[in-house]
Design an enzyme around this catalytic site. Structure first.
Site, PDB file in Angstrom:
ATOM      1  N   GLU A 355       0.631  -1.129  -0.086  1.00  0.00           N
ATOM      2  CA  GLU A 355       0.040   0.021   0.208  1.00  0.00           C
ATOM      3  C   GLU A 355       0.763   1.382  -0.196  1.00  0.00           C
ATOM      4  O   GLU A 355       1.910   1.261   0.821  1.00  0.00           O
ATOM      5  CB  GLU A 355      -0.874  -0.002   1.178  1.00  0.00           C
ATOM      6  CG  GLU A 355      -0.578   0.937   2.104  1.00  0.00           C
ATOM      7  CD  GLU A 355      -1.385   0.610   3.523  1.00  0.00           C
ATOM      8  OE1 GLU A 355      -1.895  -0.519   3.764  1.00  0.00           O
ATOM      9  OE2 GLU A 355      -1.547   1.675   4.246  1.00  0.00           O
ATOM     10  N   HIS A 440      -1.554  -6.020  11.140  1.00  0.00           N
ATOM     11  CA  HIS A 440      -2.158  -7.141  10.750  1.00  0.00           C
ATOM     12  C   HIS A 440      -2.001  -8.381  11.522  1.00  0.00           C
ATOM     13  O   HIS A 440      -1.721  -9.352  10.867  1.00  0.00           O
ATOM     14  CB  HIS A 440      -2.036  -7.406   9.293  1.00  0.00           C
ATOM     15  CG  HIS A 440      -2.326  -6.085   8.448  1.00  0.00           C
ATOM     16  ND1 HIS A 440      -1.833  -6.008   7.160  1.00  0.00           N
ATOM     17  CD2 HIS A 440      -2.899  -4.912   8.409  1.00  0.00           C
ATOM     18  CE1 HIS A 440      -2.344  -4.919   6.477  1.00  0.00           C
ATOM     19  NE2 HIS A 440      -3.036  -4.258   7.392  1.00  0.00           N
ATOM     20  N   ASN A 478      -4.767  -6.376   3.051  1.00  0.00           N
ATOM     21  CA  ASN A 478      -5.314  -5.771   4.288  1.00  0.00           C
ATOM     22  C   ASN A 478      -6.489  -6.639   4.607  1.00  0.00           C
ATOM     23  O   ASN A 478      -7.110  -7.059   3.855  1.00  0.00           O
ATOM     24  CB  ASN A 478      -5.507  -4.286   3.929  1.00  0.00           C
ATOM     25  CG  ASN A 478      -4.470  -3.672   3.266  1.00  0.00           C
ATOM     26  OD1 ASN A 478      -4.220  -3.787   1.936  1.00  0.00           O
ATOM     27  ND2 ASN A 478      -3.521  -2.759   3.952  1.00  0.00           N
TER      28      ASN A 478
HETATM   29  P1  FDA Z   1     -10.335  -5.979  16.349  1.00  0.00           P
HETATM   30  O1  FDA Z   1      -9.035  -5.938  16.801  1.00  0.00           O
HETATM   31  O2  FDA Z   1     -11.115  -5.235  15.255  1.00  0.00           O
HETATM   32  O3  FDA Z   1     -11.501  -6.327  17.353  1.00  0.00           O
HETATM   33  C1  FDA Z   1     -11.031  -6.801  18.821  1.00  0.00           C
HETATM   34  C2  FDA Z   1     -11.944  -5.905  19.803  1.00  0.00           C
HETATM   35  O4  FDA Z   1     -11.835  -6.828  21.030  1.00  0.00           O
HETATM   36  C3  FDA Z   1     -10.924  -4.579  20.146  1.00  0.00           C
HETATM   37  O5  FDA Z   1     -11.828  -3.737  20.036  1.00  0.00           O
HETATM   38  C4  FDA Z   1     -10.365  -4.994  21.634  1.00  0.00           C
HETATM   39  O6  FDA Z   1     -10.527  -3.812  22.317  1.00  0.00           O
HETATM   40  C5  FDA Z   1     -11.610  -5.780  22.139  1.00  0.00           C
HETATM   41  N1  FDA Z   1     -10.840  -6.728  22.939  1.00  0.00           N
HETATM   42  C6  FDA Z   1      -9.960  -7.395  22.980  1.00  0.00           C
HETATM   43  N2  FDA Z   1      -9.546  -8.193  24.316  1.00  0.00           N
HETATM   44  C7  FDA Z   1     -10.583  -8.083  25.031  1.00  0.00           C
HETATM   45  C8  FDA Z   1     -11.149  -8.618  26.499  1.00  0.00           C
HETATM   46  N3  FDA Z   1     -10.331  -9.361  26.949  1.00  0.00           N
HETATM   47  N4  FDA Z   1     -12.224  -8.085  26.695  1.00  0.00           N
HETATM   48  C9  FDA Z   1     -13.049  -7.154  25.965  1.00  0.00           C
HETATM   49  N5  FDA Z   1     -12.600  -6.731  25.022  1.00  0.00           N
HETATM   50  C10 FDA Z   1     -11.467  -7.021  24.253  1.00  0.00           C
HETATM   51  N6  FDA Z   1      -7.160  -3.490   7.829  1.00  0.00           N
HETATM   52  C11 FDA Z   1      -7.485  -3.427   6.651  1.00  0.00           C
HETATM   53  O7  FDA Z   1      -8.159  -4.067   5.986  1.00  0.00           O
HETATM   54  N7  FDA Z   1      -7.548  -1.996   6.034  1.00  0.00           N
HETATM   55  C12 FDA Z   1      -6.675  -1.211   6.599  1.00  0.00           C
HETATM   56  O8  FDA Z   1      -6.451  -0.070   5.784  1.00  0.00           O
HETATM   57  C13 FDA Z   1      -5.999  -1.408   7.729  1.00  0.00           C
HETATM   58  N8  FDA Z   1      -5.280  -0.406   8.443  1.00  0.00           N
HETATM   59  C14 FDA Z   1      -4.966  -0.693   9.815  1.00  0.00           C
HETATM   60  C15 FDA Z   1      -4.166   0.443  10.471  1.00  0.00           C
HETATM   61  C16 FDA Z   1      -3.993   0.390  11.475  1.00  0.00           C
HETATM   62  C17 FDA Z   1      -3.415   1.446  12.373  1.00  0.00           C
HETATM   63  C18 FDA Z   1      -4.014  -0.845  12.492  1.00  0.00           C
HETATM   64  C19 FDA Z   1      -3.819  -0.935  14.038  1.00  0.00           C
HETATM   65  C20 FDA Z   1      -4.851  -1.871  11.624  1.00  0.00           C
HETATM   66  C21 FDA Z   1      -5.183  -1.752  10.328  1.00  0.00           C
HETATM   67  N9  FDA Z   1      -5.861  -2.772   9.710  1.00  0.00           N
HETATM   68  C22 FDA Z   1      -6.387  -2.694   8.308  1.00  0.00           C
HETATM   69  C23 FDA Z   1      -6.168  -3.963  10.400  1.00  0.00           C
HETATM   70  C24 FDA Z   1      -7.502  -4.146  10.772  1.00  0.00           C
HETATM   71  O9  FDA Z   1      -7.754  -3.238  11.423  1.00  0.00           O
HETATM   72  C25 FDA Z   1      -7.604  -5.303  11.851  1.00  0.00           C
HETATM   73  O10 FDA Z   1      -7.303  -6.682  10.952  1.00  0.00           O
HETATM   74  C26 FDA Z   1      -9.234  -5.948  12.397  1.00  0.00           C
HETATM   75  O11 FDA Z   1      -9.466  -4.855  13.052  1.00  0.00           O
HETATM   76  C27 FDA Z   1      -9.136  -7.112  13.042  1.00  0.00           C
HETATM   77  O12 FDA Z   1     -10.374  -7.337  13.355  1.00  0.00           O
HETATM   78  P2  FDA Z   1     -10.872  -8.266  14.419  1.00  0.00           P
HETATM   79  O13 FDA Z   1     -12.286  -8.518  14.402  1.00  0.00           O
HETATM   80  O14 FDA Z   1     -10.075  -9.695  14.344  1.00  0.00           O
HETATM   81  O15 FDA Z   1     -10.214  -7.611  15.723  1.00  0.00           O
END
Ligand code: FDA
Length: 500
Positions: A355, A440, A478
């Site tokens: 990207e 990721h 992504n």
């Molecule tokens: P996700 O992490 O979204 O959600 C998990 C949730 O569970 C969180 O809100 C967390 O706080 C909560 N949680 C964790 N443990 C817990 C507990 N014990 N009790 C209660 N809650 C809890 N991807 C993409 O496709 N395009 C993009 O442009 C980008 N860009 C990007 C930038 C940045 C800075 C980051 C950090 C990430 C990306 N990503 C991305 C990745 C993408 O955001 C990521 O792959 C997904 O959010 C993952 O989705 P999940 O549902 O697996 O978990």
């Protein structure tokens, strides 16, 4: 509340959790989502919900007293600053060999990510998840996911003239001139809103250096899409600032879910236990894996398979920047939402999908930044440390060398053709490669290994995994569209066969 009994409890409100919540509530099932982060629906004293990247305050990071920027240096000098300790929106979770960036709040990663919405290559999807029917994914679940996420395409004529994408055009033109293919990327950021930002008629967000600490406008994050639709059923309740710490079979049937209520300093102000007939783990690759590995080690879910906690990867992430010639300006105004990628995945010696990333510093810096996704075959696992009661990740920084090697095949060639060089002042020391962090995280509870083919945890009827931990460490692009579509597929099956 403490002592409640609920039919369905979802841990985490990111992509996996939001899909689960919508489909369960639409099927008539009252659903509670428990999220450790904040609700992010109330403006601070400055009138804004989120802070921007140029002026990070306590809202930026999850429980840190100093920012921990992905690009942490400039001209070799540490660019991080002190902040107040607060339950901020971006977590830079540190393990021995890698920092894993994750969103914290109602909406999970959708609050902080770049919005890039891309489908994996069909043949690569079939390779990584061979038990999944590819035709059903591409005909039904990917279209369902992209529609519900609100993915939109950029106006390509506007892209050619907009100041805010000068950085992307420069990188694209140089990639093409060096023999590489490029492609536009879909996004969940509203490109019509962005056009108005560029025209100066609305408040700037993507063009106001807002992205990794949240967007105040323009972005269709999950709280505005899936979770809003689930709330509209009247059957959803979201409990924010509650961190699940334990899940175990309950004597009355179902599962006892224990959680700490957190204040904004991260301190526990109450401990609650509720009983749920079904529990959906959607705490993200790291959150779900850590919780399940701890439950197995502590004997609360002792029969979880050995594959739980295994098969974790960083989607081959590596970041790199090139220094442009003075006449190739990249622009003081840069959209925080990437819109273009370099596609060298077909190179058998080192597939790369990169990207073209913004460097939204608000000044001309002649920097071209990239987040490369590679086919790094290395994997790691989560391990419980009984002396500290914490879960570590075995990944070592050196395991990311294949990502660097593959990315060099692209960027060495571009540098040679363009007579440019790498920036070596942005990642600490004189490092050229940002190889010690990932955006990721994927895997840890791989579909068909740690779970059955629909995310059910073997031995524990009523426990399911629904998030990025199901994907075996890599998806080649992504990942959030893949996570969303897979969750759509799995929850449809679970509702049809297990629920009601
Ligand atoms: P996700 O992490 O979204 O959600 C998990 C949730 O569970 C969180 O809100 C967390 O706080 C909560 N949680 C964790 N443990 C817990 C507990 N014990 N009790 C209660 N809650 C809890 N991807 C993409 O496709 N395009 C993009 O442009 C980008 N860009 C990007 C930038 C940045 C800075 C980051 C950090 C990430 C990306 N990503 C991305 C990745 C993408 O955001 C990521 O792959 C997904 O959010 C993952 O989705 P999940 O549902 O697996 O978990």
């Amino acid at each position: 509340d403490d002592g409640d009994h609920v039919p369905a409890l979802v841990i985490g409100s990111g992509y996996g959790g939001a899909v689960t919540a919508l489909r369960l509530t639409r099927a008539g099932i009252a659903t509670v989502v428990v999220e450790m982060g904040m609700a992010w629906n109330t403006a601070g004293p400055d009138g804004r919900i989120f802070c921007d990247m140029l002026n990070p305050d306590r809202r930026s990071y999850w429980l840190r007293t100093r920012t921990d920027q992905p690009v942490g240096y400039f001209l070799g000098i540490d660019a991080n600053k002190p902040i107040g300790r607060y339950t901020g929106v971006l977590d830079a979770e540190r393990f021995a060999g890698i920092r894993v960036y994750q969103g914290r709040g109602v909406g999970g990663g959708s609050l902080v990510n770049g919005g890039i919405a891309v489908l994996p290559r069909r043949d690569y999807f079939a390779e990584i998840l061979p038990s999944v029917d590819v035709t059903a994914m591409y005909d039904t679940y990917f279209p369902r996911a992209t529609a519900a996420l609100g993915v939109n395409a950029i106006d390509t004529a506007w892209f050619e003239t907009a100041d805010c994408y000068r950085y992307a055009r420069v990188s694209r033109d140089q990639a093409r001139a060096s023999g590489f293919a490029t492609t536009f990327l879909g996004n969940v950021y509203d490109f019509d809103y962005m056009k108005q930002e560029q025209a100066g008629t609305v408040t700037r967000s993507a063009l106001g250096s807002e992205v990794i600490y949240g967007n105040n406008h323009g972005k269709r994050s999950l709280d505005k899409t899936y979770l809003a639709a689930a709330a509209a059923t009247g059957r959803l309740s979201i409990t924010a600032q509650h961190m699940v710490t334990a899940v175990a079979p309950a004597s009355l049937g179902g599962y006892a879910v224990t959680m700490n209520q957190l204040d904004t300093t991260g301190a526990t102000i109450a401990v609650k236990t509720v009983r749920a007939d079904r529990v959906f783990f959607a705490a993200g690759s790291v959150g779900t894996s850590k919780l399940l590995v701890a439950m197995r080690a502590q004997g609360r879910l002792p029969d979880l398979p050995g594959a739980v906690g295994q098969g974790w990867g960083n989607n081959g992430n590596v970041m790199v920047a090139r220094a442009q010639h003075l006449w190739n300006t990249t622009g003081a105004l840069q959209s925080g939402m990437p819109a273009m990628g370099i596609d060298n995945w077909a190179d058998p010696a080192g597939p790369v999908f990169a990207e073209i990333a913004p460097f939204p510093a608000g000044a001309e810096l002649w920097i071209s930044l990239y987040l490369a996704i590679t086919k790094n075959p290395n994997r790691a696992g989560f391990a419980y440390d009984s002396s500290t009661g914490t879960v570590g990740l075995t990944w070592q920084t050196a395991q990311n060398q294949p990502a660097v090697t593959a990315a060099k095949r692209v960027f060495d060639k571009i540098n040679k053709a363009q007579l440019t060089v790498y920036r070596s002042d942005l990642f600490g020391g004189d490092k050229v490669w940002g190889d010690d962090f990932t955006y990721h995280p994927l895997g840890g509870c791989v579909l068909g290994q740690a779970t059955d083919d629909y995310g059910r945890l073997p031995g524990y009827p009523g426990l399911y995994v629904m998030d990025g931990s199901l994907i075996p460490g890599s998806t080649g692009v992504n990942p959030f569209v893949t996570i969303t579509a897979l969750a759509e597929r799995n929850i449809e099956k679970v509702i049809a066969t297990d629920v009601g």
